[in-house]
Design a protein around this motif. Sequence first.
Motif, short mmCIF file in Angstrom:
data_model
loop_
_atom_site.label_atom_id
_atom_site.label_comp_id
_atom_site.label_asym_id
_atom_site.label_seq_id
_atom_site.Cartn_x
_atom_site.Cartn_y
_atom_site.Cartn_z
N MET A 135 0.82 -1.20 0.00
CA MET A 135 0.00 0.00 0.00
C MET A 135 0.86 1.25 0.00
N ASN A 136 0.33 2.32 -0.53
CA ASN A 136 0.87 3.66 -0.35
C ASN A 136 0.10 4.31 0.80
N ILE A 137 0.78 4.57 1.90
CA ILE A 137 0.13 5.09 3.10
C ILE A 137 0.60 6.51 3.35
N LEU A 138 -0.35 7.43 3.44
CA LEU A 138 -0.05 8.83 3.73
C LEU A 138 -0.14 9.06 5.24
N LEU A 139 0.93 9.61 5.81
CA LEU A 139 0.88 10.03 7.21
C LEU A 139 1.84 11.17 7.41
N TRP A 140 1.51 12.02 8.38
CA TRP A 140 2.37 13.14 8.71
C TRP A 140 3.42 12.72 9.75
N HIS A 141 4.58 13.35 9.66
CA HIS A 141 5.63 13.15 10.65
C HIS A 141 5.27 13.98 11.88
N VAL A 142 4.65 13.31 12.86
CA VAL A 142 4.20 13.98 14.08
C VAL A 142 5.03 13.52 15.27
N HIS A 143 5.09 12.21 15.48
CA HIS A 143 5.84 11.64 16.61
C HIS A 143 6.95 10.76 16.04
N GLY A 146 7.24 -1.41 8.48
CA GLY A 146 6.36 -2.35 7.81
C GLY A 146 6.66 -2.50 6.32
N PRO A 147 5.80 -3.25 5.58
CA PRO A 147 6.10 -3.61 4.20
C PRO A 147 5.58 -2.64 3.15
N HIS A 148 5.16 -1.44 3.53
CA HIS A 148 4.49 -0.53 2.61
C HIS A 148 5.40 0.62 2.19
N THR A 149 4.85 1.48 1.33
CA THR A 149 5.48 2.77 1.01
C THR A 149 4.78 3.83 1.83
N TYR A 150 5.56 4.65 2.51
CA TYR A 150 5.01 5.64 3.44
C TYR A 150 5.28 7.03 2.88
N LEU A 151 4.20 7.75 2.60
CA LEU A 151 4.28 9.07 2.00
C LEU A 151 4.17 10.11 3.10
N THR A 158 -0.75 11.53 -6.77
CA THR A 158 -0.06 10.36 -6.21
C THR A 158 -1.08 9.33 -5.74
N PRO A 159 -0.96 8.07 -6.16
CA PRO A 159 -1.88 7.05 -5.64
C PRO A 159 -1.71 6.88 -4.13
N VAL A 160 -2.79 6.98 -3.41
CA VAL A 160 -2.79 6.79 -1.96
C VAL A 160 -3.86 5.77 -1.61
N ASP A 161 -3.46 4.70 -0.95
CA ASP A 161 -4.39 3.63 -0.61
C ASP A 161 -5.04 3.81 0.74
N LEU A 162 -4.36 4.54 1.65
CA LEU A 162 -4.88 4.69 3.00
C LEU A 162 -4.20 5.89 3.66
N VAL A 163 -4.96 6.59 4.51
CA VAL A 163 -4.44 7.75 5.23
C VAL A 163 -4.48 7.45 6.73
N VAL A 164 -3.36 7.73 7.41
CA VAL A 164 -3.31 7.66 8.86
C VAL A 164 -3.29 9.08 9.39
#
Length: 317
Positions: free
Chosen positions: A1-9, A19-24, A59-65
């Motif tokens: 998956m392409n997972i979007l998350l912000w650098h917070v912590h 994990g096994p994904h791409t982290y945007l 950008t393809p994004v499969d899931l947002v955290v």
Amino acid sequence: MNILLWHVHGSWTTAFVQGPHTYLVPVTPDRGPDGLGRARTFAWPDSVREVTPAELAGTPVDLVVLQRPHEAALAERWLRRRPGRDVPAVYLEHNAPDGDVPNTRHPCADLTLVHVTHFNRLFWDNGTTRTEVVEHGIVDPGHRYTGALPRAAVVVNEPVRRGRHTGTDLLPALARSAPLDVFGMRTEGLAEHLDLPPDRCRTYELPQQDLHAAMAERRLYLHPVRWTSLGLSLLEAMHLGMPVVALATTEAVEAVPPGTGVLSTRPDVLARAARHYLDEPAAAAEDGRRARQSALGRYGLKRFLADWERLLTEVRS
């Protein structure tokens, strides 16, 4: 998956991106709170990619955290898709609630809500949304404990500003039993603020790659926190092989089992425990070994990533 998350912590994200994904991770020219980009003091794999807001729409994004309430609007604007409706999303809550705690409704209780501790889930009003707990995971720093310095390590950011939340007011009494080495951001001037002699309360602001080695040289880890989520520094200390002396509050009562340290709601008990570890280094090392084994079992990276993989797969399906 392409997972979007912000650098917070930084510490939490360091475990998550193993994990096994791409982290945007969004990046902005000023590298401000909404665009920090890749970490500079943590080791992140190449699967973590920086993306600008302008790039995200294509950008393809499969899931947002999501991790902060305003990120839902940011994601909708930058992706041109609404999290939870047009793209799968979860909201990760790092913190315990503030204010009128028994009645604090979570601001994002219309998404799948993920808490990092069972304590947090208990104290937030989660509404009727699906609620999960994925307990912390730690990238194992190894058993590095020496305890060579007869001092207590404390890790806290902004201890003056955060005050009673992090037990800063308890430090003067505890420092009479064990000299303190306080690590964290904006700790300079703490001894003067607490009216402590400089040798009883030394402060350090170290890069992450140096912090674990410095902690492991101290005889014990002191966690005087009244009200916050479970500090990752406590779990890191246990992984290092350090015995723990902590207030019996929030999730610490679950994280620190008997034989790994001392928990109490009485600061005088904590002061005596700290003194005991200073005087009995063999006992400190033995409790630290048990602390490490406990932390590896409950807060190991393999379990953490497996729990997240299950949840993300379910949310996306």
